[in-house]
Design a protein around this motif. Structure first.
Motif, PDB file in Angstrom:
ATOM      1  N   ILE A 111      15.807 107.343  30.202  1.00  0.00           N
ATOM      2  CA  ILE A 111      14.772 106.343  30.478  1.00  0.00           C
ATOM      3  C   ILE A 111      15.233 104.981  29.966  1.00  0.00           C
ATOM      4  N   ASN A 112      15.079 103.971  30.798  1.00  0.00           N
ATOM      5  CA  ASN A 112      15.276 102.576  30.375  1.00  0.00           C
ATOM      6  C   ASN A 112      14.434 101.686  31.281  1.00  0.00           C
ATOM      7  N   GLU A 113      14.509 100.386  31.067  1.00  0.00           N
ATOM      8  CA  GLU A 113      13.652  99.463  31.827  1.00  0.00           C
ATOM      9  C   GLU A 113      13.892  99.529  33.327  1.00  0.00           C
ATOM     10  N   GLY A 114      15.093  99.942  33.726  1.00  0.00           N
ATOM     11  CA  GLY A 114      15.429  99.966  35.147  1.00  0.00           C
ATOM     12  C   GLY A 114      14.929 101.183  35.895  1.00  0.00           C
ATOM     13  N   ASN A 115      14.470 102.212  35.190  1.00  0.00           N
ATOM     14  CA  ASN A 115      14.016 103.411  35.899  1.00  0.00           C
ATOM     15  C   ASN A 115      12.717 103.966  35.326  1.00  0.00           C
ATOM     16  N   LEU A 116      11.761 103.079  35.046  1.00  0.00           N
ATOM     17  CA  LEU A 116      10.489 103.499  34.468  1.00  0.00           C
ATOM     18  C   LEU A 116       9.648 104.319  35.435  1.00  0.00           C
ATOM     19  N   GLY A 117      10.024 104.334  36.716  1.00  0.00           N
ATOM     20  CA  GLY A 117       9.290 105.130  37.689  1.00  0.00           C
ATOM     21  C   GLY A 117       9.872 106.512  37.887  1.00  0.00           C
ATOM     22  N   MET A 184       4.261 113.026  24.103  1.00  0.00           N
ATOM     23  CA  MET A 184       2.999 113.761  24.091  1.00  0.00           C
ATOM     24  C   MET A 184       3.021 114.956  25.050  1.00  0.00           C
ATOM     25  N   ASN A 185       3.799 114.858  26.129  1.00  0.00           N
ATOM     26  CA  ASN A 185       3.844 115.916  27.136  1.00  0.00           C
ATOM     27  C   ASN A 185       5.116 116.758  27.048  1.00  0.00           C
ATOM     28  N   LYS A 186       5.843 116.612  25.959  1.00  0.00           N
ATOM     29  CA  LYS A 186       7.025 117.436  25.673  1.00  0.00           C
ATOM     30  C   LYS A 186       8.089 117.352  26.764  1.00  0.00           C
ATOM     31  N   VAL A 187       8.269 116.161  27.317  1.00  0.00           N
ATOM     32  CA  VAL A 187       9.348 115.924  28.269  1.00  0.00           C
ATOM     33  C   VAL A 187      10.598 115.609  27.460  1.00  0.00           C
ATOM     34  N   LYS A 188      11.617 116.423  27.550  1.00  0.00           N
ATOM     35  CA  LYS A 188      12.827 116.242  26.746  1.00  0.00           C
ATOM     36  C   LYS A 188      13.573 114.993  27.191  1.00  0.00           C
ATOM     37  N   LEU A 189      13.786 114.080  26.256  1.00  0.00           N
ATOM     38  CA  LEU A 189      14.432 112.806  26.559  1.00  0.00           C
ATOM     39  C   LEU A 189      15.859 112.763  26.027  1.00  0.00           C
ATOM     40  N   ASN A 190      16.678 111.965  26.682  1.00  0.00           N
ATOM     41  CA  ASN A 190      18.045 111.724  26.228  1.00  0.00           C
ATOM     42  C   ASN A 190      18.008 110.538  25.263  1.00  0.00           C
ATOM     43  N   TRP A 191      17.824 110.827  23.984  1.00  0.00           N
ATOM     44  CA  TRP A 191      17.638 109.767  23.002  1.00  0.00           C
ATOM     45  C   TRP A 191      18.913 108.980  22.759  1.00  0.00           C
ATOM     46  N   PHE A 195      18.947 105.013  22.756  1.00  0.00           N
ATOM     47  CA  PHE A 195      19.451 104.211  21.644  1.00  0.00           C
ATOM     48  C   PHE A 195      20.550 103.254  22.120  1.00  0.00           C
ATOM     49  N   LYS A 196      21.466 103.759  22.932  1.00  0.00           N
ATOM     50  CA  LYS A 196      22.565 102.925  23.417  1.00  0.00           C
ATOM     51  C   LYS A 196      22.052 101.793  24.306  1.00  0.00           C
ATOM     52  N   ASP A 197      21.059 102.086  25.126  1.00  0.00           N
ATOM     53  CA  ASP A 197      20.461 101.049  25.969  1.00  0.00           C
ATOM     54  C   ASP A 197      19.811  99.971  25.111  1.00  0.00           C
ATOM     55  N   HIS A 198      19.166 100.386  24.020  1.00  0.00           N
ATOM     56  CA  HIS A 198      18.522  99.427  23.121  1.00  0.00           C
ATOM     57  C   HIS A 198      19.566  98.573  22.398  1.00  0.00           C
ATOM     58  N   MET A 199      20.675  99.174  22.027  1.00  0.00           N
ATOM     59  CA  MET A 199      21.751  98.430  21.373  1.00  0.00           C
ATOM     60  C   MET A 199      22.383  97.425  22.334  1.00  0.00           C
ATOM     61  N   PRO A 211      19.065  96.231  16.000  1.00  0.00           N
ATOM     62  CA  PRO A 211      18.342  97.425  15.533  1.00  0.00           C
ATOM     63  C   PRO A 211      19.241  98.411  14.789  1.00  0.00           C
ATOM     64  N   TYR A 212      18.603  99.436  14.224  1.00  0.00           N
ATOM     65  CA  TYR A 212      19.257 100.624  13.678  1.00  0.00           C
ATOM     66  C   TYR A 212      20.203 100.333  12.509  1.00  0.00           C
ATOM     67  N   ALA A 213      19.754  99.521  11.546  1.00  0.00           N
ATOM     68  CA  ALA A 213      20.616  99.133  10.422  1.00  0.00           C
ATOM     69  C   ALA A 213      21.048 100.342   9.589  1.00  0.00           C
ATOM     70  N   ILE A 214      20.129 101.286   9.345  1.00  0.00           N
ATOM     71  CA  ILE A 214      20.491 102.463   8.545  1.00  0.00           C
ATOM     72  C   ILE A 214      21.433 103.362   9.342  1.00  0.00           C
ATOM     73  N   LEU A 215      21.188 103.523  10.624  1.00  0.00           N
ATOM     74  CA  LEU A 215      22.074 104.315  11.470  1.00  0.00           C
ATOM     75  C   LEU A 215      23.486 103.745  11.448  1.00  0.00           C
ATOM     76  N   ILE A 216      23.603 102.436  11.512  1.00  0.00           N
ATOM     77  CA  ILE A 216      24.932 101.816  11.501  1.00  0.00           C
ATOM     78  C   ILE A 216      25.611 102.019  10.148  1.00  0.00           C
ATOM     79  N   TYR A 217      24.829 101.982   9.065  1.00  0.00           N
ATOM     80  CA  TYR A 217      25.397 102.320   7.749  1.00  0.00           C
ATOM     81  C   TYR A 217      25.970 103.737   7.777  1.00  0.00           C
ATOM     82  N   LYS A 218      25.256 104.686   8.384  1.00  0.00           N
ATOM     83  CA  LYS A 218      25.743 106.063   8.480  1.00  0.00           C
ATOM     84  C   LYS A 218      27.011 106.139   9.334  1.00  0.00           C
ATOM     85  N   ILE A 219      27.067 105.334  10.386  1.00  0.00           N
ATOM     86  CA  ILE A 219      28.257 105.291  11.240  1.00  0.00           C
ATOM     87  C   ILE A 219      29.454 104.744  10.456  1.00  0.00           C
TER      88      ILE A 219
END
Length: 353
Positions: A111-117, A184-191, A195-199, A211-219
């Protein structure tokens, strides 16, 4: 210092000094699944575990704002792999690395802004009204105010942790609403994809916070980047979602159940509960990022159930004003963070010249 971050690459140093170093790093948030269990937030806890988000949402540790900016300055996308370069270390984040750090696999609905439908049965207005404590209320805009407890908490987690933004957390975007719907409807998402789209947005859009400052620390830790002498920020206890957060969202505890402060009594799963009068004391530290809480007396329950429409309106306006003030404070704080260290770096560069 700057040269060591970029291994002397002059073009990248120029880009950092005149562009990316000026961007803001998002204030990280985290949520404890143990706390959700203690608060009887069974449904939210179960839904987030269903999405396998537990390790990601509970990420903790110090953050390194300068290195976060270096990471994003060098970040490139090569198919499914993220590539960056920090302090002489080549970083290639494959799907296997994502799994090793946060336990997620590259699978599920993208899911991303280009395929919300992509989900045809998703009706934005119908779903939003179903999320409201009063589904018959008139909808002027998509706001977190008026949401039932489970939906309100998931909306908070989406806008602050999963796909964080720098401000305007009280507004629910269409993308937010679709993510909430899927959870809420238990649709399995590709997180990982999300995350990559948000980055990628953080790189592409000048106003977008990193975003994701702690995640980048872990990386950085995973790839053994030397961070010993780098400027670190401790993630404050106020960054963790707690009972103070629920209070500022407009909910309080009555006999172990969460009740809306505006008089609509809502249980952990969004169902109506019987009127109670006993209030559980809330002594936890407030969390930034939601409406300001009004510290109340032991008779809060009586006051809540007897509030007039005018009093509810005034409380709502005060909450709105407090949230605007908080957003302004966070904006000012983020603009001037690390100012001393930046001036020191500038002085060093001038001396070298």
């Amino acid at each position: 210092m700057v040269e060591s971050w970029f291994s002397g690459e002059s073009k990248l140093i120029e880009k950092f000094l005149h562009e990316t170093s000026r961007k803001i790093v998002n204030t990280p948030k985290l949520v404890s699944f143990t706390w959700m269990k203690q608060q009887n937030l069974t449904m939210v806890r179960s839904l987030l575990k269903e999405q396998r988000l537990k390790r990601f949402l509970e990420l903790s540790g110090n953050i390194y704002p300068d290195l976060v900016k270096v990471f994003y300055t060098n970040l490139q996308f090569n198919g499914d792999i993220l590539i960056s370069h920090v302090k002489g270390v080549n970083i290639e984040i494959s799907n296997e690395v994502w799994t090793a750090i946060i336990g997620l696999k590259f699978s599920g609905l993208r899911i991303n802004e280009g395929n919300l439908g992509v989900i045809q049965e998703f009706n934005k207005m119908k779903f939003y009204k179903n999320c409201l404590k009063n589904p018959l209320s008139k909808v002027r805009n998509f706001s977190v105010r008026g949401l039932k407890l489970d939906e309100r908490l998931i909306a908070f987690i989406v806008s602050w942790i999963v796909t964080p933004r720098g401000s305007n957390h009280s507004t629910i975007s269409e993308e937010d609403l679709l993510l909430i719907y899927c959870i809420m409807n238990k649709v399995k998402l590709n997180w990982i994809h999300i995350f990559k789209d948000h980055m990628q947005k953080a790189i592409r859009l000048s106003y977008f916070h990193y975003p994701y400052a702690i995640l980048i620390y872990k990386i950085l830790h995973y790839f053994e980047v030397d961070i010993e002498e780098e400027l670190a920020e401790i993630v404050k206890p106020s960054s963790e979602i707690n009972s103070g957060s629920l209070s500022k969202m407009g909910f309080t505890k009555i006999s172990g159940r969460c009740v809306s402060k505006d008089g609509d009594q809502v249980g952990p799963s969004g169902t109506q509960v019987e009127e109670e009068t006993e209030i559980a004391a809330n002594t936890e530290e407030p969390t930034a990022g939601t409406h300001e809480a009004d510290p109340s007396t032991d008779h809060m329950g009586d006051k809540i159930t007897s509030m007039s429409p005018f009093e509810r309106l005034m409380v709502s306006r005060i909450d709105s004003f407090a949230e605007n003030q908080r957003n302004l404070h966070e904006l000012c704080e983020s603009r001037f963070q690390h100012m001393d260290s930046r001036f020191q770096t500038l002085d060093e560069q001038i001396e070298e010249v």
